[in-house]
Design an enzyme around this catalytic site. Structure first.
Site, mmCIF file in Angstrom:
data_model
loop_
_atom_site.group_PDB
_atom_site.id
_atom_site.type_symbol
_atom_site.label_atom_id
_atom_site.label_comp_id
_atom_site.label_asym_id
_atom_site.label_seq_id
_atom_site.Cartn_x
_atom_site.Cartn_y
_atom_site.Cartn_z
ATOM 1 N N ASP A 149 -21.624 42.528 -25.291
ATOM 2 C CA ASP A 149 -20.727 41.434 -25.662
ATOM 3 C C ASP A 149 -19.368 42.022 -26.028
ATOM 4 O O ASP A 149 -19.254 43.212 -26.342
ATOM 5 C CB ASP A 149 -21.284 40.627 -26.843
ATOM 6 C CG ASP A 149 -20.379 39.445 -27.179
ATOM 7 O OD1 ASP A 149 -20.058 38.664 -26.263
ATOM 8 O OD2 ASP A 149 -19.946 39.322 -28.339
ATOM 9 N N TYR A 177 -12.218 38.639 -25.886
ATOM 10 C CA TYR A 177 -12.002 38.578 -24.438
ATOM 11 C C TYR A 177 -11.522 37.176 -24.016
ATOM 12 O O TYR A 177 -10.961 37.011 -22.949
ATOM 13 C CB TYR A 177 -13.304 38.875 -23.683
ATOM 14 C CG TYR A 177 -13.714 40.333 -23.596
ATOM 15 C CD1 TYR A 177 -13.133 41.325 -24.387
ATOM 16 C CD2 TYR A 177 -14.696 40.723 -22.691
ATOM 17 C CE1 TYR A 177 -13.536 42.656 -24.279
ATOM 18 C CE2 TYR A 177 -15.092 42.049 -22.576
ATOM 19 C CZ TYR A 177 -14.517 43.014 -23.374
ATOM 20 O OH TYR A 177 -14.918 44.327 -23.259
ATOM 21 N N GLY A 178 -11.818 36.203 -24.872
ATOM 22 C CA GLY A 178 -11.611 34.789 -24.507
ATOM 23 C C GLY A 178 -10.195 34.420 -24.147
ATOM 24 O O GLY A 178 -9.956 33.424 -23.459
ATOM 25 N N HIS A 232 -20.402 32.583 -30.173
ATOM 26 C CA HIS A 232 -20.212 32.348 -31.606
ATOM 27 C C HIS A 232 -20.633 30.959 -32.079
ATOM 28 O O HIS A 232 -20.857 30.757 -33.265
ATOM 29 C CB HIS A 232 -18.729 32.511 -31.962
ATOM 30 C CG HIS A 232 -18.256 33.921 -31.952
ATOM 31 N ND1 HIS A 232 -18.334 34.723 -30.841
ATOM 32 C CD2 HIS A 232 -17.680 34.670 -32.930
ATOM 33 C CE1 HIS A 232 -17.826 35.906 -31.126
ATOM 34 N NE2 HIS A 232 -17.422 35.909 -32.389
HETATM 35 N N1 DGL Z 1 -18.224 36.449 -26.667
HETATM 36 C C1 DGL Z 1 -17.183 35.513 -26.264
HETATM 37 C C2 DGL Z 1 -17.789 34.395 -25.434
HETATM 38 O O1 DGL Z 1 -18.972 34.111 -25.480
HETATM 39 C C3 DGL Z 1 -16.442 34.971 -27.452
HETATM 40 C C4 DGL Z 1 -15.593 35.999 -28.162
HETATM 41 C C5 DGL Z 1 -14.428 36.497 -27.349
HETATM 42 O O2 DGL Z 1 -13.507 35.706 -27.032
HETATM 43 O O3 DGL Z 1 -14.447 37.669 -27.013
HETATM 44 O O4 DGL Z 1 -17.084 33.754 -24.692
#
Ligand code: DGL
Length: 275
Positions: free
Chosen positions: A10, A42-43, A196
């Site tokens: 993740d 990453y979003g 999240h």
């Molecule tokens: N793990 C990301 C998702 O499920 C959320 C956190 C991020 O933006 O990195 O999209």
């Protein structure tokens, strides 16, 4: 080849909501969790950057011998998984597998929606990639008639900053949910398309009418992975089974351990890695 753990990747802590369910459902297996906390989130990042970072992480987990990698992050699943599966894997490790979280969610929606009206809540990256509407159209066997989406850019920071169930959190959660309900008043299934969001479930339930099914991904990914392992003995046979859990992070161990406890519901010990 020596047997090795299932890699779970993740962008940061969020994938722990998926890992927790994987461990619950498949307790005998070993898991290696990798959080790219140094470069999260990453979003909000571009397609190319998410692809580059995700591919680095997958290669790292392969270097740790993982025969199977689960990309627990929706944004990375949306932006990088297809390229990795189709372009990279045949070159770098044709005998290994990389799976994401979108396809299992789509299959589950197809099983449970009654009227085919589906909503997706996710990061800006996941929503703009259109991965969910495209995959729902392709893989739901005609069960999904309409998909609406809502980007919830404040929800990850709310969780990361432990502002869950505060007035500020309630404001944004209510606003985004009202927006998606307005986009399709006939919604019957709502996908929490971000790692999240399960941590916000109590607040989310306050604003979502009771007739709408809310889909949390962790349990679904675990259920579909169990099924996958039965259907793929050539992969299953390469997985080590000592019930061990290992956590690695690209950020400082202290940072990771503190927050990971919030997601896992118990203390964890982590290792710093660089790739
Ligand atoms: N793990 C990301 C998702 O499920 C959320 C956190 C991020 O933006 O990195 O999209």
């Amino acid at each position: 080849m020596k047997k090795a753990p299932i890699g779970v990747f993740d962008s940061g802590y969020g994938g722990l909501t998926v890992l927790k369910e994987l461990v619950k459902t498949l307790p005998g297996y070993d898991f290696l969790y990798l959080g790219d906390n140094a470069r999260t989130p990453y979003g909000t990042r571009s397609f190319d950057v998410v692809y580059e970072y995700t591919l680095q992480a997958v290669k790292y987990l392969f270097s740790q011998n993982c025969p199977l990698v689960i990309i627990a992050c929706n944004t990375a699943s949306a932006k990088a998984l297809r390229n990795i599966q189709q372009l990279d894997l045949p070159q770098i490790a044709p005998e290994r597998r990389v799976l994401g979280v979108i396809r299992p969610s789509v299959e589950k929606v197809a099983e449970i929606t009654k009227n085919g009206h589906v909503g997706v809540l996710g990061t800006t990256g996941t929503v703009t990639s259109l991965s969910y509407p495209i995959e729902l159209e392709k893989w739901s066997g005609g069960h999904v008639k309409s998909t609406v989406q809502e980007a919830c850019p404040m929800w990850v920071p709310i969780v990361e900053n432990n502002e869950i169930e505060t007035p500020g959190a309630e404001y944004f959660i209510q606003k985004n949910i009202q927006n998606i309900l307005d986009k399709d008043p006939q919604l019957d299934t709502l996908i929490l398309g971000c790692t999240h969001y399960p941590l916000l479930i109590n607040s989310i339930r306050r604003y979502v009418p009771g007739n709408i099914q809310i889909l949390e991904q962790g349990a679904i990914v675990a259920e579909k992975l169990t099924d996958y392992l039965v259907r793929h003995p050539e992969i299953e046979g390469k997985l080590s089974q000592n019930g061990r859990l290992k956590f690695q992070t690209t950020e400082s161990v202290e940072n990771f351990e503190g927050k990971a406890a919030l997601f896992m519901g118990h203390e964890v010990e982590a290792e710093h890695v660089h790739f």
